[in-house]
Design an enzyme around this catalytic site. Structure first.
Site, PDB file in Angstrom:
ATOM      1  N   TRP A   1      -9.051   6.888  -9.004  1.00  0.00           N
ATOM      2  CA  TRP A   1     -10.217   7.151  -9.856  1.00  0.00           C
ATOM      3  C   TRP A   1      -9.985   6.673 -11.280  1.00  0.00           C
ATOM      4  CZ3 TRP A   1     -15.168   8.042  -9.248  1.00  0.00           C
ATOM      5  CH2 TRP A   1     -15.604   8.394  -7.965  1.00  0.00           C
ATOM      6  N   ASN A  41     -11.010   1.714   2.042  1.00  0.00           N
ATOM      7  CA  ASN A  41     -10.416   1.609   0.706  1.00  0.00           C
ATOM      8  C   ASN A  41     -11.195   0.689  -0.227  1.00  0.00           C
ATOM      9  OD1 ASN A  41      -8.267   2.369  -1.126  1.00  0.00           O
ATOM     10  ND2 ASN A  41      -7.650   0.233  -1.027  1.00  0.00           N
ATOM     11  N   TRP A  66     -19.858  10.506 -21.580  1.00  0.00           N
ATOM     12  CA  TRP A  66     -20.437  10.325 -20.251  1.00  0.00           C
ATOM     13  C   TRP A  66     -21.874  10.840 -20.242  1.00  0.00           C
ATOM     14  CZ3 TRP A  66     -17.325   7.347 -17.541  1.00  0.00           C
ATOM     15  CH2 TRP A  66     -15.944   7.421 -17.746  1.00  0.00           C
ATOM     16  N   GLU A  69       0.843  -1.209   0.000  1.00  0.00           N
ATOM     17  CA  GLU A  69       0.000   0.000   0.000  1.00  0.00           C
ATOM     18  C   GLU A  69       0.874   1.254   0.000  1.00  0.00           C
ATOM     19  OE1 GLU A  69      -3.482   0.190  -0.260  1.00  0.00           O
ATOM     20  OE2 GLU A  69      -3.045  -1.861  -0.838  1.00  0.00           O
ATOM     21  N   TRP A 110       2.259   1.718  -3.443  1.00  0.00           N
ATOM     22  CA  TRP A 110       1.267   2.360  -4.330  1.00  0.00           C
ATOM     23  C   TRP A 110       1.381   3.886  -4.250  1.00  0.00           C
ATOM     24  CZ3 TRP A 110      -1.600   0.790  -8.268  1.00  0.00           C
ATOM     25  CH2 TRP A 110      -1.984  -0.549  -8.375  1.00  0.00           C
ATOM     26  N   TRP A 134     -15.300  10.342 -14.412  1.00  0.00           N
ATOM     27  CA  TRP A 134     -14.494  10.089 -13.206  1.00  0.00           C
ATOM     28  C   TRP A 134     -13.988  11.378 -12.571  1.00  0.00           C
ATOM     29  CZ3 TRP A 134      -9.451  11.820 -13.445  1.00  0.00           C
ATOM     30  CH2 TRP A 134      -8.881  11.989 -14.723  1.00  0.00           C
TER      31      TRP A 134
END
Length: 453
Positions: A381, A340, A305, A274, A277, A358
């Site tokens: 996202w 998360n 969209w 994590e 990341w 997004w």
């Protein structure tokens, strides 16, 4: 005009211990005066004047100021723009050098370029250091010398690089070996080099900056060894208190990434991943700055969209009729935190089920999350939308009902945040999952085909 000093400029590194640029400043030739600028370029854009993050920064700075005063020094705090604050500082003090830690966000880079140029005009050195990541920008490269855009090979190279250099550290009277990249900066050894003053600098109040106190509860800086050890087993279950909630502390640097990564490497590889990341998304933003506003994969910007404002409002309020989505959004609105696993579910639902851009969701999270970090928020996202690096393929669409059954089977998390669940007061689903899935696949295929033309 006082005698010559160095300035250490706090930004997203709000701590005195294990701080790279502060360490280098304190070891330097001149007494060090710490500085923080409440940047109006950032604050003036915040629509919510009861922003818990501003309150958190304010409280943290107050604690730092008190520590510095105990050491005979003080913290200089400005409420201004950097462009306006720095000429004032240079008039007020005989500045010999400026030290700060690097930030990789587009605005931060633009700001530092401007201030660096201003200091250069005055023939003043501007020293910058790596601090809030373990590895930055181009430290982890492919064998061909390229930038990694897929997490797994990046993380393998990241871990391999740890072994390249070793260091020793004295801890509890014992000498221990560790990766050079985890070694702390022992700033405490040089605290006597802070600029000494008996004059207390003014400290703007929240109300003077047009903000209000929220008294939001901030998670502690420490987590138990047990939680980290069991992290991989329990982290996906939102009803459990099984995640570290350290995000806000990493974001504003009230804790050291080196210390936490070292502990994680000893206790739990999933937790360490994590933290990797964070580095991964920071280097993506640094190397591909277009992601702040555009899809990492340009063809995804051809998706049409739906952007239905009523459906977006229902998602924001947690009234979609999908309990795990609604629980997550209500948790976020009430606390500034979202689990998360639930972040992934809510983001997937907005982009895939409702076909809402997004960027709308990214902006909403940016406003609400206590731990908002541009690189990680954007990366998450774009992962959910399928448009980012290492993204889930666009045809992988989370089923929010099966996610709830898998990760909150007893509905403990749901009932905590959606008390009316199971009653007539709870809304019907805003959209049918099967229909939404098919609509999404068609819209994405059409957009991606257009992007290839």
């Amino acid at each position: 005009m006082s005698k010559g000093i160095s300035i250490f400029w706090f930004r997203r590194d709000l701590r005195l211990e294990d701080n790279a640029a502060l360490y280098e400043a304190l070891k330097g030739e001149w007494p060090v005066l710490p500085l923080f600028i409440f940047d109006r370029h950032i604050l003036d854009k915040l629509s919510n004047r009861a922003d818990a993050r501003v309150e958190f920064i304010h409280q943290t700075l107050k604690e730092i100021k008190e520590k510095l005063q105990e050491l005979g020094s003080d913290l200089l705090v400005k409420y201004s723009t950097p462009e306006e604050a720095w000429p004032e500082i240079l008039k007020q003090f005989e500045v010999k050098a400026v030290y700060t830690n690097r930030d990789y966000e587009p605005y931060a880079r633009e700001r530092d370029e401007k201030i660096g140029h201003l200091l250069q005009e005055q023939q003043l050195p501007f020293h910058t250091y790596k601090d809030h990541v373990i590895f930055e920008e181009e430290e982890i490269l492919t064998k061909a010398g390229g930038i990694y855009t897929v997490f797994t090979p990046y993380s393998k190279s990241w871990k391999a690089k740890l072994d390249e250099r070793e260091a020793t550290l004295e801890e509890d009277g014992q000498e221990i070996k560790l990766s050079y990249y985890f070694k702390p900066y022992p700033t405490e050894k040089y605290f006597s080099n802070f600029h000494q003053t008996d004059q207390a600098f003014s400290f703007p109040t929240l109300s003077e900056m047009d903000f209000h106190a929220t008294n939001t509860e901030i998670p502690p800086k420490t987590v138990s060894r047990g939680l980290i050890k069991q992290y991989d087993e329990k982290r996906d279950y939102p009803a459990l208190e099984a995640t570290s909630r350290l995000g806000i502390h990493f974001r504003f640097g009230t804790i050291s990434i080196r210390e936490k990564a070292r502990r994680a490497s000893q206790l739990n590889e999933t937790f360490l991943n994590e933290l990797i990341w964070r580095d991964f998304y920071a280097q993506i933003l640094a190397n591909f700055p277009h992601v702040a506003g555009k899809s990492f994969r340009p063809e995804y910007d051809f998706i049409e969209w739906r952007n239905n404002e009523e459906e977006f409002a229902a998602w924001c309020k947690g009234e979609t009729g999908y309990p795990i989505v609604d629980a997550g959004m209500r948790e976020l609105n009430a606390t500034g935190f979202m689990h998360n696993r639930v972040r992934m579910i809510t983001a997937s639902f907005l982009t895939k089920h409702l076909l809402i851009d997004w960027r709308w969701g990214e902006a909403y999270f940016a406003e609400k999350l206590l731990d908002f970090d541009l690189a990680s928020n954007n990366g998450g996202w774009q992962w959910a939308a399928g448009s980012g690096t290492d993204a889930a393929p666009y045809f992988r669409i989370f089923n929010p009902t099966s996610q709830m059954e898998k990760f909150d089977k007893e509905k403990v998390y749901i009932k905590r945040w959606v008390p009316e669940y199971g009653t007539a007061a709870y809304p019907e689903p805003i959209v049918d999952h099967k229909m939404a899935r098919e609509r999404c696949l068609a819209a994405y295929k059409e957009g991606l085909d257009r992007g290839k033309e």
